[in-house]
Design an enzyme around this catalytic site. Structure first.
Site, PDB file in Angstrom:
ATOM      1  N   ASN A  56      38.671  -7.480  10.573  1.00  9.96           N
ATOM      2  CA  ASN A  56      39.919  -7.596  11.193  1.00  9.96           C
ATOM      3  C   ASN A  56      40.109  -8.706  11.007  1.00  9.96           C
ATOM      4  O   ASN A  56      41.585  -8.792  12.262  1.00  9.96           O
ATOM      5  CB  ASN A  56      39.983  -6.733  12.127  1.00  9.96           C
ATOM      6  CG  ASN A  56      39.268  -5.221  11.986  1.00  9.96           C
ATOM      7  OD1 ASN A  56      39.795  -4.891  10.849  1.00  9.96           O
ATOM      8  ND2 ASN A  56      39.420  -4.671  12.986  1.00  9.96           N
TER       9      ASN A  56
ATOM     10  N   GLY B  28      40.024  -6.472  20.541  1.00 15.10           N
ATOM     11  CA  GLY B  28      38.936  -5.138  20.988  1.00 15.10           C
ATOM     12  C   GLY B  28      37.840  -4.626  19.811  1.00 15.10           C
ATOM     13  O   GLY B  28      37.320  -3.909  19.882  1.00 15.10           O
ATOM     14  N   ASP B  29      38.088  -5.374  18.652  1.00 13.99           N
ATOM     15  CA  ASP B  29      37.305  -5.071  17.254  1.00 13.99           C
ATOM     16  C   ASP B  29      37.520  -6.162  16.622  1.00 13.99           C
ATOM     17  O   ASP B  29      37.541  -5.923  15.368  1.00 13.99           O
ATOM     18  CB  ASP B  29      38.020  -3.629  16.852  1.00 13.99           C
ATOM     19  CG  ASP B  29      37.322  -2.973  16.100  1.00 13.99           C
ATOM     20  OD1 ASP B  29      36.246  -3.045  15.336  1.00 13.99           O
ATOM     21  OD2 ASP B  29      37.896  -2.352  15.443  1.00 13.99           O
ATOM     22  N   ALA B  30      36.993  -7.111  16.819  1.00 13.83           N
ATOM     23  CA  ALA B  30      37.252  -8.748  16.304  1.00 13.83           C
ATOM     24  C   ALA B  30      36.084  -8.774  15.276  1.00 13.83           C
ATOM     25  O   ALA B  30      35.955  -9.742  14.887  1.00 13.83           O
ATOM     26  CB  ALA B  30      37.555  -9.764  17.090  1.00 13.83           C
TER      27      ALA B  30
END
Length: 291
Positions: free
Chosen positions: A196, A190-192
């Site tokens: 991250n 979701g926040d790649a």
């Protein structure tokens, strides 16, 4: 103050005596343990943030497809998890990561917009609130919870004119055709973004700081390309091969839909950080309409 609070959080959730602390940036603190080893205490951005991240870490790590930090515990403010020592990117790690990410996505989710098990509906994307609410189809979910709320916020902040907002209205109206062939919901990080994907001392690429939900697998792939993930083509090549070998190849034209899937993170960055990202979001929306 943050270090003292982090130490108390480690005492609560690890059951070991904390030693030295080191600020990692933001509200994350590296805490050494007197018995040996280190953990990270991270203060959440707001209500439910620690719970949401803990649920995402556990959900994504369930089958071991991609390494993620283990969770020691969380409370209303703090998440305590394993520390993963940093390393350098490598082609082997990138390709292993691409294959693992393909497998992770195929673990699936109950619905588009579904939160992880025990994860709250009201979660976070970095410092921005994010709503996870199950939908039957990706287009309606993406429009309602990943585009429209942030466009409204950008208009209220004076970042978008009504003409700019109308571009996103066009995108939302055409999402069923722009989205490509239907796919089942994927288990997303979701926040790649590149920060991250944590290249670790053990020679692997780990995922950290998830904003997990059931979504479209092309969204994670688009995020990887947004801010310059190292060895991206090796990651994507291994991903595409693994997906094909699993009998679930990426749909034709998936690279052409990158702008569409980057709208969400660009809009979040616009409402958090201002006009530069707002211009990028409008430009991406216009390209998505031409794709």
């Amino acid at each position: 103050m943050t270090s003292r609070e982090a130490v108390r959080a480690v005492e609560r959730h690890v059951g070991a005596t904390p030693g030295h602390t080191y600020a990692l940036g933001g509200d994350a603190v590296l805490v050494s343990l007197s018995r040996g080893g280190q953990v990270v205490a991270k203060r959440g951005a707001g209500a439910n943030a620690a719970r949401a991240e803990a649920a995402g870490l556990r959900w994504l790590a369930e089958h071991g497809d991609v390494p993620l930090p283990g969770v020691h515990g969380y409370d209303e403010q703090w998440l305590v998890m394993d520390y993963v020592a940093p390393g350098a990117p490598s082609t082997a790690a990138a390709e292993e990561f691409g294959r693992g990410l393909a497998a992770l996505h195929l673990r699936g989710a109950p619905a588009f917009g579904a939160p992880p098990p025990d994860g709250p509906a009201d979660a976070w994307m970095g410092l921005a609130p994010m709503r996870n609410e199950p939908h039957d189809d990706w287009a309606s979910f993406y429009a309602r919870h990943r585009i429209e709320p942030y466009v409204r916020s950008a208009v209220e902040q004076g970042l978008f004119s009504e003409d700019h907002a109308a571009v996103f209205d066009d995108v939302c109206a055409r999402l069923p055709e722009l989205a490509g062939p239907p796919e089942p919901p994927a288990r997303l990080h979701g926040d790649a973004w590149s920060g991250n994907v944590h290249w670790a001392a053990d020679g692997r690429a780990w995922l950290i700081d998830p904003a997990s939900y059931g979504g479209h697998r092309e969204t994670d792939l688009a995020m990887l390309g947004l801010f310059g993930t190292p060895l991206l083509e090796h990651i994507l090549g291994a991903y595409a091969e693994a997906a094909r070998d699993a009998g679930t190849p990426l749909a034709e034209g998936w690279r052409d839909r990158t702008d569409l899937h980057q709208l969400f993170p660009l809009l979040v960055h616009a409402v958090l950080f201002g006009s530069g990202y707002a211009r990028q979001a409008v430009a991406a929306a216009r390209r998505a309409l031409r794709a």
